[in-house]
Motif scaffolding. Sequence first.
Motif, PDB file in Angstrom:
ATOM      1  N   GLU A  20      22.878  32.649 -21.917  1.00 13.90           N
ATOM      2  CA  GLU A  20      24.249  32.186 -21.418  1.00 13.90           C
ATOM      3  C   GLU A  20      24.262  33.083 -20.134  1.00 13.90           C
ATOM      4  O   GLU A  20      25.087  32.762 -19.207  1.00 13.90           O
ATOM      5  N   LEU A  21      23.301  34.294 -19.944  1.00 12.17           N
ATOM      6  CA  LEU A  21      23.500  35.099 -18.773  1.00 12.17           C
ATOM      7  C   LEU A  21      22.899  34.353 -17.463  1.00 12.17           C
ATOM      8  O   LEU A  21      21.522  33.605 -17.843  1.00 12.17           O
ATOM      9  N   ARG A  22      23.204  34.431 -16.323  1.00 14.69           N
ATOM     10  CA  ARG A  22      22.674  34.017 -15.220  1.00 14.69           C
ATOM     11  C   ARG A  22      21.568  35.032 -14.789  1.00 14.69           C
ATOM     12  O   ARG A  22      21.697  36.392 -14.932  1.00 14.69           O
ATOM     13  N   GLU A  23      20.373  34.453 -14.225  1.00 14.61           N
ATOM     14  CA  GLU A  23      19.422  35.570 -13.895  1.00 14.61           C
ATOM     15  C   GLU A  23      19.047  35.289 -12.448  1.00 14.61           C
ATOM     16  O   GLU A  23      19.053  34.202 -11.718  1.00 14.61           O
ATOM     17  N   PHE A  24      19.343  36.512 -11.496  1.00 12.49           N
ATOM     18  CA  PHE A  24      19.007  36.462 -10.130  1.00 12.49           C
ATOM     19  C   PHE A  24      17.797  37.434 -10.093  1.00 12.49           C
ATOM     20  O   PHE A  24      17.531  38.539 -10.835  1.00 12.49           O
ATOM     21  N   ARG A  25      16.908  37.008  -8.999  1.00 11.18           N
ATOM     22  CA  ARG A  25      15.709  37.686  -8.730  1.00 11.18           C
ATOM     23  C   ARG A  25      15.795  37.960  -7.401  1.00 11.18           C
ATOM     24  O   ARG A  25      16.303  37.310  -6.340  1.00 11.18           O
ATOM     25  N   ARG A  26      14.947  39.011  -6.812  1.00 14.03           N
ATOM     26  CA  ARG A  26      14.574  39.168  -5.393  1.00 14.03           C
ATOM     27  C   ARG A  26      12.932  39.195  -5.434  1.00 14.03           C
ATOM     28  O   ARG A  26      12.159  39.693  -6.062  1.00 14.03           O
TER      29      ARG A  26
END
Length: 464
Positions: free
Chosen positions: A178-184
Amino acid sequence: MPNSMALDIKSFETIIPSRFLSFTIPNPALPTHLLRVAVLDNPIQLNESPQVAALFVPQNREPDWIFSTESGHLQLLLSSPGISRLILIGSNPISGSDSSPLTYHKRDNAQYVKSLENSVKPLFFALSPKVSVQDGIFDVPILDYEDNLICSVVLERCVGVFVCEMLVEDIEIESDSELREFRRRLRFKRMPNLVQTEIRIVPQKVFELDRVKIGGEVKFRPDTKVLVHSYLIPMVASLSLIGSCIEDRFRKGLKPKALCLGVGGGALLSFLRAELGFEVFGVEMDEEVLRVARQYFGLEDCEIHVSVGDAIEYVEKLAGRDRVLVSGEDNGDFYLNHANGFGAKFDVIMVDLDSCDARNGVIAPPLEFVKKHILSAARSVLSDFGIFVMNVIPPTRLFYDTLIHEFQEIFHELYEIDVGNGENFVLIAKVSPVTSPLGECENSFLQKLRIAILGRYLDSIRKI
């Protein structure tokens, strides 16, 4: 770029290996806009009747290197076995759109493709080899381009002396939780779809979840506590083979030493230092890559010793085999002297180097590294219980078997971890047959390692 009126349609009747043409036509769904059409013939002449396939570029991803460069088209074609000609169709990128935020949703893209598919079918017919349509039964399969990208924004495009053009981008990817996943990500244009470094990023301040979006008002910071690149976790898991010796280092008040050949964004180096307590040294060929690592990926000079130079020359000099000078930022020999100045050798050398081009794909390590004297030099700068860990992407089985043979000629024991992605393997070579006198419950380092990597790959280490 030729326009559609200047093209001789008869020129498409035969396959001409490696031919690449692109042109624009009016967009039938939006008459005031243009479509970019690109046609690439397979560089390898296939024996069977030529097969044609088409791919619609995902809407708003037209500037992406994989869709906008010839080498990107080649990657797409070579990843589709048996295809002699690939036709790409997408909106013609608007000048200056490369640096603007890019938003893409698969649900919207499906409708976009459906609106174009029927209207461009006559074009597929016209762009197909004569032999493919001579029987009167003709159909061009539409390929799907699938990845987990939801949206992205380019933070910077820059050029390195050795790696050439690269870009840094923040992205949001689909997540199973359910958590959103942000990447660089750090990407090199020489392989348009290859991600050189990927790290997790988190908002600098607490925001309501629905307010957080890439390219908006929320600022993100690197999270170096987690490794997300698939092959980095098994590389770190290899440390379990010398866990008792590393624990002994800590109990004596010493930090174990790691040498990382190839820095990229520095995710591995930061993890070894921050999560496992290593003293870390790194060697990177391109100074611009290091600037990007410091600015965007959390690489901290005060905690990690990094030298600019050739990794092979660096190892040879450490081994006393060569007098080649390795240039550093302020003092070319400072980090070399610092690395040798403790009266102790490295406990682990980790190699993450590759060479690549669009036609042959990625090869790791570079061919120059698969030489006995290089491996011997590396062994000589390892401690008595040290390990040599290498990320391997073999182009052929022969390449891999040769590499294994060279390792076995130099090192006492050799281990392997299959990363499980159909591409990467991790080879682990031991200087000596160290056995652990401590159980894991007594070894605080092994406990820390297991927690740091969630126990992944610890049971996947196979002796060769």
